[in-house]
Write an enzyme that holds these catalytic residues in place. Structure first.
Site, PDB file in Angstrom:
ATOM      1  N   GLU A  42       0.268  -1.681   4.609  1.00 27.15           N
ATOM      2  CA  GLU A  42       0.515  -0.251   4.602  1.00 27.15           C
ATOM      3  C   GLU A  42       1.982   0.005   4.904  1.00 27.15           C
ATOM      4  O   GLU A  42       2.641   0.795   4.259  1.00 27.15           O
ATOM      5  CB  GLU A  42      -0.367   0.406   5.649  1.00 27.15           C
ATOM      6  CG  GLU A  42      -0.266   1.896   5.639  1.00 27.15           C
ATOM      7  CD  GLU A  42      -1.258   2.516   6.588  1.00 27.15           C
ATOM      8  OE1 GLU A  42      -2.318   1.929   6.809  1.00 27.15           O
ATOM      9  OE2 GLU A  42      -0.942   3.592   7.103  1.00 27.15           O
ATOM     10  N   PHE A  49      -5.956  -3.990   3.560  1.00 27.89           N
ATOM     11  CA  PHE A  49      -6.664  -3.743   4.821  1.00 27.89           C
ATOM     12  C   PHE A  49      -5.772  -3.115   5.890  1.00 27.89           C
ATOM     13  O   PHE A  49      -6.050  -3.245   7.087  1.00 27.89           O
ATOM     14  CB  PHE A  49      -7.320  -5.034   5.336  1.00 27.89           C
ATOM     15  CG  PHE A  49      -8.198  -5.706   4.320  1.00 27.89           C
ATOM     16  CD1 PHE A  49      -9.372  -5.090   3.895  1.00 27.89           C
ATOM     17  CD2 PHE A  49      -7.845  -6.928   3.762  1.00 27.89           C
ATOM     18  CE1 PHE A  49     -10.179  -5.693   2.930  1.00 27.89           C
ATOM     19  CE2 PHE A  49      -8.642  -7.530   2.797  1.00 27.89           C
ATOM     20  CZ  PHE A  49      -9.815  -6.914   2.385  1.00 27.89           C
ATOM     21  N   PHE A  64      -7.746   1.681  12.140  1.00 33.21           N
ATOM     22  CA  PHE A  64      -6.499   2.282  12.610  1.00 33.21           C
ATOM     23  C   PHE A  64      -6.596   2.798  14.054  1.00 33.21           C
ATOM     24  O   PHE A  64      -6.290   3.955  14.336  1.00 33.21           O
ATOM     25  CB  PHE A  64      -6.128   3.432  11.656  1.00 33.21           C
ATOM     26  CG  PHE A  64      -4.666   3.741  11.569  1.00 33.21           C
ATOM     27  CD1 PHE A  64      -3.795   2.919  10.872  1.00 33.21           C
ATOM     28  CD2 PHE A  64      -4.142   4.882  12.166  1.00 33.21           C
ATOM     29  CE1 PHE A  64      -2.440   3.230  10.770  1.00 33.21           C
ATOM     30  CE2 PHE A  64      -2.789   5.199  12.075  1.00 33.21           C
ATOM     31  CZ  PHE A  64      -1.932   4.368  11.363  1.00 33.21           C
ATOM     32  N   ARG A 107      -7.724  -1.535   8.995  1.00 32.51           N
ATOM     33  CA  ARG A 107      -8.983  -0.816   8.772  1.00 32.51           C
ATOM     34  C   ARG A 107      -9.586  -0.260  10.072  1.00 32.51           C
ATOM     35  O   ARG A 107     -10.058  -1.012  10.911  1.00 32.51           O
ATOM     36  CB  ARG A 107      -9.965  -1.771   8.100  1.00 32.51           C
ATOM     37  CG  ARG A 107     -10.973  -1.104   7.201  1.00 32.51           C
ATOM     38  CD  ARG A 107     -11.686  -2.174   6.415  1.00 32.51           C
ATOM     39  NE  ARG A 107     -12.479  -1.604   5.328  1.00 32.51           N
ATOM     40  CZ  ARG A 107     -13.096  -2.337   4.405  1.00 32.51           C
ATOM     41  NH1 ARG A 107     -13.024  -3.634   4.426  1.00 32.51           N
ATOM     42  NH2 ARG A 107     -13.780  -1.758   3.454  1.00 32.51           N
ATOM     43  N   ARG A 118      -4.922   7.837  16.922  1.00 38.15           N
ATOM     44  CA  ARG A 118      -6.286   7.767  16.382  1.00 38.15           C
ATOM     45  C   ARG A 118      -7.240   7.165  17.421  1.00 38.15           C
ATOM     46  O   ARG A 118      -8.407   7.555  17.498  1.00 38.15           O
ATOM     47  CB  ARG A 118      -6.307   6.969  15.069  1.00 38.15           C
ATOM     48  CG  ARG A 118      -7.609   7.049  14.317  1.00 38.15           C
ATOM     49  CD  ARG A 118      -7.465   6.551  12.890  1.00 38.15           C
ATOM     50  NE  ARG A 118      -7.098   7.629  11.977  1.00 38.15           N
ATOM     51  CZ  ARG A 118      -7.968   8.463  11.401  1.00 38.15           C
ATOM     52  NH1 ARG A 118      -9.260   8.334  11.612  1.00 38.15           N
ATOM     53  NH2 ARG A 118      -7.563   9.415  10.603  1.00 38.15           N
ATOM     54  N   GLU A 154     -12.873   2.944   5.710  1.00 35.84           N
ATOM     55  CA  GLU A 154     -12.793   2.415   7.068  1.00 35.84           C
ATOM     56  C   GLU A 154     -14.036   2.607   7.936  1.00 35.84           C
ATOM     57  O   GLU A 154     -14.396   1.712   8.701  1.00 35.84           O
ATOM     58  CB  GLU A 154     -11.599   3.069   7.796  1.00 35.84           C
ATOM     59  CG  GLU A 154     -10.254   2.703   7.227  1.00 35.84           C
ATOM     60  CD  GLU A 154      -9.153   3.585   7.803  1.00 35.84           C
ATOM     61  OE1 GLU A 154      -9.077   4.757   7.401  1.00 35.84           O
ATOM     62  OE2 GLU A 154      -8.412   3.100   8.657  1.00 35.84           O
ATOM     63  N   GLN A 156       0.844  -1.206   0.000  1.00 34.51           N
ATOM     64  CA  GLN A 156       0.000   0.000   0.000  1.00 34.51           C
ATOM     65  C   GLN A 156       0.874   1.249   0.000  1.00 34.51           C
ATOM     66  O   GLN A 156       0.353   2.357  -0.069  1.00 34.51           O
ATOM     67  CB  GLN A 156      -0.885   0.031   1.254  1.00 34.51           C
ATOM     68  CG  GLN A 156      -1.959  -1.024   1.309  1.00 34.51           C
ATOM     69  CD  GLN A 156      -2.705  -1.044   2.635  1.00 34.51           C
ATOM     70  OE1 GLN A 156      -2.672  -2.041   3.337  1.00 34.51           O
ATOM     71  NE2 GLN A 156      -3.353   0.046   3.017  1.00 34.51           N
ATOM     72  N   ALA A 205      -5.915   5.451   5.518  1.00 38.81           N
ATOM     73  CA  ALA A 205      -6.707   6.455   6.235  1.00 38.81           C
ATOM     74  C   ALA A 205      -7.996   6.808   5.476  1.00 38.81           C
ATOM     75  O   ALA A 205      -8.552   7.877   5.680  1.00 38.81           O
ATOM     76  CB  ALA A 205      -5.866   7.705   6.529  1.00 38.81           C
ATOM     77  N   THR A 219      -3.578  11.868  10.785  1.00 37.62           N
ATOM     78  CA  THR A 219      -3.221  12.774  11.878  1.00 37.62           C
ATOM     79  C   THR A 219      -1.777  13.265  11.722  1.00 37.62           C
ATOM     80  O   THR A 219      -1.359  14.186  12.404  1.00 37.62           O
ATOM     81  CB  THR A 219      -3.391  12.086  13.242  1.00 37.62           C
ATOM     82  OG1 THR A 219      -2.774  10.798  13.181  1.00 37.62           O
ATOM     83  CG2 THR A 219      -4.860  11.923  13.599  1.00 37.62           C
TER      84      THR A 219
END
Ligand code: MTE
Ligand code: QUE
Ligand code: MOS
Length: 767
Positions: free
Chosen positions: A226, A222, A338, A336, A304, A707, A191, A503, A434
């Site tokens: 990432e 998912f 996060f 997903r 998060r 998400e 990703q 995100a 963020t």
């Protein structure tokens, strides 16, 4: 418009990494992982493995050509462990051979001696040992300590929240090809191509421009790819660079589950204070995150969690303590939601416990505390364009919540062992990274002489439909048919410095960039059209359905002719667009700011039936009102809502990730780890999009969808609990997830020792 790849998918013609014919002389790598969870490497003997016929090379830490260190936020990881191991499966050596079978067979010949150190798998224990990834942090609003005395009810409790395996269909893999002048071309299932490039830059000692990463599509990510796809890509690259041969590295399912991180398990304490009417006055929560062995994305995930601690409720006094705790498990990572899902589970637990103590239905407390326009989140952001109450009310009305309550009540009166339960689950999820700098996107658009269009963006297609969305956005902005648009592979030579596709922001960031690129080309096209048609003001020109229009009236000039004329007149037919989300800022030190461009709202109503003598249950219905803004492609968006719901339901119910005290993953195969299937999904599944919604931050008015709907799945936990309490009102049920059928049974019949073994330990036996 259909999903752009559907005609290929259904015929099995879409090319995933595995479908691309291998280059000649391609070699295969296998990873040797640590057999123990914590210890010092005393010796490593690779000779027997090297002697196996068909083995080309065996590499260890000392073969890493650059600096043996990586990590997306804190660089605390080695590509191959040099002296210490911190989890079972941590890569220590790489075997490269003529076939994957030989590589794995030779791997079995590697000898390692590790002097063991104490193994910690529990975040609270790590916390007691003072072993954090980052110091504990607290964010607050109002004065929680002073507020308790104004409360009529103060309720405390704790939650143990399980992790989750990603179960992408395509396991981790990468293929690296050596190119002239010590360059590398890496095809990877990632990703985040730029993260792979950047890590390869440090680990292999190559300038970033020497490493080309190309991604056509993933068989699911998912969040699991990432950041954690990086190391496998670099390993393939390292082997290819040293051996000057193409090298492929593919993890099989067992390796993938054992070696890679998952959703973070959390252990949490909550305290909630309410007045007699059910207004929440204060909320105090502590999140002990099980981060695993290395930092990975844990601190961002926890951030998060913190900002989603109050979900879609307004609470005037809030205090959130959060700490990422280091354990001897694979580093947990993005999944997903996060960190949002864990936060929302805890506040819902607190509300449900308060409801039980107060003898007030949970949905009444929920409804009384929903966020409204103009209030502030405890992290400082103002609540804007708030549709929380709208989605809640619409769900209650459209899905006849009152009727359902009556139906469930009478069912429960009439039935003994079967009980029904329901829950409403509101969600409020912030959209933007963020981490400030990640909120940018790029797009490269080419218009060719025949009027066909090629689009490359920084977005990765992982099944979520980004290619479909990019084609739609380009086509609609040009005013042409989607059939003319091809979405290219994602490639670091065409798009530099791309953010991870994550995100839920990929369509927003890269779609807005695509609009900016298209507008640049359109500008030139309109100039030519104006000249050609003898129109003075090119502002009057529009392209509609591939025909040039003036003041809304069709002219004779078609898209194809206009493109050719523009080319002959040497107009720009290619453009690059760059978009940066405006108006966001977040101070990580104080936890205050305006981190999100906007929030996504929605409400889900869930109904379940539990067989209280056997523990088994069915999810009868899940009915959702979701605010998507203006959907770009309602079918793709609906797919995202349903898929996310499935993952949320699985996380809460079936997916029971188990590690033993030695840090070994026991649920390491799809025989011991149960993911939901189509039969598990509710027969009655309704997804309604909130009407008349808009969003000025989303391309063409859309809202991010990847998400947020996962968290609708949390409702099933409380619906099940609701049914269980109908059977056994006196039971002290806990707030531990997942609520597997086995756990439902054991919770309901706690007093009867149905199962002689310890309830906490070893239900699973290592296979
Ligand atoms: N949908 C499919 N089919 N496959 C995936 O891997 N990843 C999810 C979600 N939906 C995923 C998916 C996750 S974790 C995120 S962050 C978003 O898609 C990323 O894509 P988006 O930003 O385009 O929504
Ligand atoms: C939501 C996210 C991510 C995030 C913050 C969010 C995310 C992600 C990162 C991140 C942060 C710092 C880095 C980095 C990535 O932050 O997915 O490489 O250095 O990757 O609120 O989904
Ligand atoms: Mo998604 S967890 O942000 O890849």
């Amino acid at each position: 418009m259909k999903h752009i790849d559907s005609h290929l998918h259904v015929r099995g013609e879409s090319q995933y990494l595995d479908d691309v014919p291998p280059p000649t002389e391609m070699l295969h790598a296998a990873v040797f992982g640590s057999p123990v969870a914590h210890g010092n490497i005393e010796s490593l003997n690779l000779e027997k493995a090297r002697a196996v016929e068909g083995v080309v090379a065996v590499f260890s830490a000392k073969d890493v050509p650059g600096k043996n260190v990586f990590g997306p936020i804190i660089q605390d990881e080695e590509l191959l462990a040099s002296s210490k191991v911190n989890f079972i499966g941590q890569p220590v050596a790489l075997v490269v051979a003529e076939t994957p079978e030989i590589a794995r067979k030779a791997r079995g010949e590697i000898e390692i001696e590790v002097s063991p150190l104490p193994v910690v798998v529990d975040p609270r224990k790590a916390y007691q040992n003072g072993d954090f990834i980052k110091e504990p942090g607290t964010t607050s609003m109002g004065d929680v300590d002073a507020a308790w005395k104004d409360c009529d009810h103060v309720v405390e409790g704790s939650c143990e929240i399980g992790g989750q395996e990603h179960v992408y269909l395509e396991t981790h893999r990468a293929r690296a090809l050596p190119k002239e002048d010590r360059c590398l071309q890496i095809f990877a299932s990632t990703q985040s191509p730029a993260a792979l490039q950047e890590a390869a830059h440090v680990l292999l000692g190559l300038a970033i421009h020497k490493i080309e990463v190309d991604v056509k599509r993933l068989g699911g990510g998912f969040g699991g790819k990432e950041d954690q796809a990086t190391q496998w890509g670099v390993m393939a690259g390292m082997c290819a660079l040293i051996l000057q041969k193409p090298v492929e590295l593919v993890l099989n399912r067992l390796e993938d589950i054992q070696m890679s991180g998952k959703r973070h398990p959390y252990s949490c304490d909550f305290k909630i204070g309410l007045d007699s009417e059910g207004k929440i006055l204060a909320y105090d929560v502590s999140h002990y995150q099980n981060s695993g062995a290395f930092a990975d994305l844990s601190t961002s995930v926890l951030e998060r969690t913190v900002v989603h601690s109050t979900n879609g409720y307004y609470i005037p006094n809030v205090r959130v303590m959060a700490v990422p705790c280091r354990t001897n498990l694979p580093s947990n990572t993005a999944f997903r939601g996060f960190g949002g899902p864990q936060a929302m589970f805890v506040i819902e637990s607190a509300i449900n416990k308060a409801a039980e103590v107060m003898g007030m239905p949970a949905h009444e407390i929920q409804a009384k505390n929903l966020l409204t326009e103009g209030q502030s989140f405890f992290y400082g952001q103002k609540v804007k364009n708030c549709t929380m109450t709208e989605t809640w009310n619409e769900a209650c009305e459209t899905f006849d919540f009152e009727g359902l309550r009556e139906r469930v009540e009478s069912f429960n009166k009439e039935n003994f062992e079967h009980k029904k339960g329901f829950a409403l689950m509101p969600i409020c999820f912030g959209i933007s990274f963020t981490t400030f700098h990640l909120n940018q996107g790029n797009s490269l658009v080419h218009v060719y002489q025949d009027g066909s269009v090629g689009v490359t963006t920084g977005g990765i297609e992982m099944g979520q439909g980004i290619s479909t969305n990019m084609a739609s956005i380009a086509a609609r902005t040009f005013g042409i048919s989607e059939e003319r648009v091809k979405v290219e592979s994602t490639n670091t030579t065409r798009i530099a410095n791309m953010s991870p596709s994550a995100a839920s922001a990929t369509t927003d960031l890269n779609g807005n960039a695509t609009i900016l690129a298209v507008e640049q080309i359109l500008d030139g096209l309109k100039e030519i059209a104006a000249v050609d048609l003898g129109i003075e003001d090119k502002g009057k020109i529009q392209i509609v359905d591939e025909v040039v229009c003036c003041d809304g009236a069709k002219t004779e000039l078609t898209w194809k002719d206009l493109v050719m004329k523009s080319y002959l007149n040497r107009k720009r037919l290619s453009a690059h667009g760059h978009y940066a989300t405006p108006g966001i800022h977040f101070d990580k030190a104080t936890g205050q700011g305006n981190p999100f461009a906007y929030h996504v709202f929605g409400t889900c109503l869930t109904e379940v039936t539990v067989d209280c003598l056997r523990g088994i249950y069915t999810i009868d219905s899940a009915k959702i009102v979701h605010d998507i803004g203006r959907p770009i492609n309602p079918t793709v968006d609906r797919g995202q809502v349903e898929g996310a719901l499935a993952q949320g339901l699985g996380w809460m119910t079936l997916e029971d990730l188990q590690f033993n005290d030695e840090g070994r993953c026991l649920s390491h195969a799809l025989s011991t780890y149960k993911a939901p299937d189509v039969y598990f999904m509710p027969d009655d599944l309704v997804v309604n999009f909130l009407e008349n919604s808009d969003n000025k931050f989303g391309p063409l008015g859309t809202k991010a969808v990847g998400e947020p709907p996962l968290m609708y799945g949390i409702g099933v936990f409380f619906a099940l609990r609701n049914a269980m309490r109908a059977f056994s009102p006196q039971s002290q049920l806990d707030f531990n997830s997942p609520l597997t059928p086995e756990r439902v049974l054991m919770e309901l019949h706690k007093d009867i020792q149905l199962i002689p073994q310890s309830r906490e330990k070893g239900v699973l036996v290592e296979s």
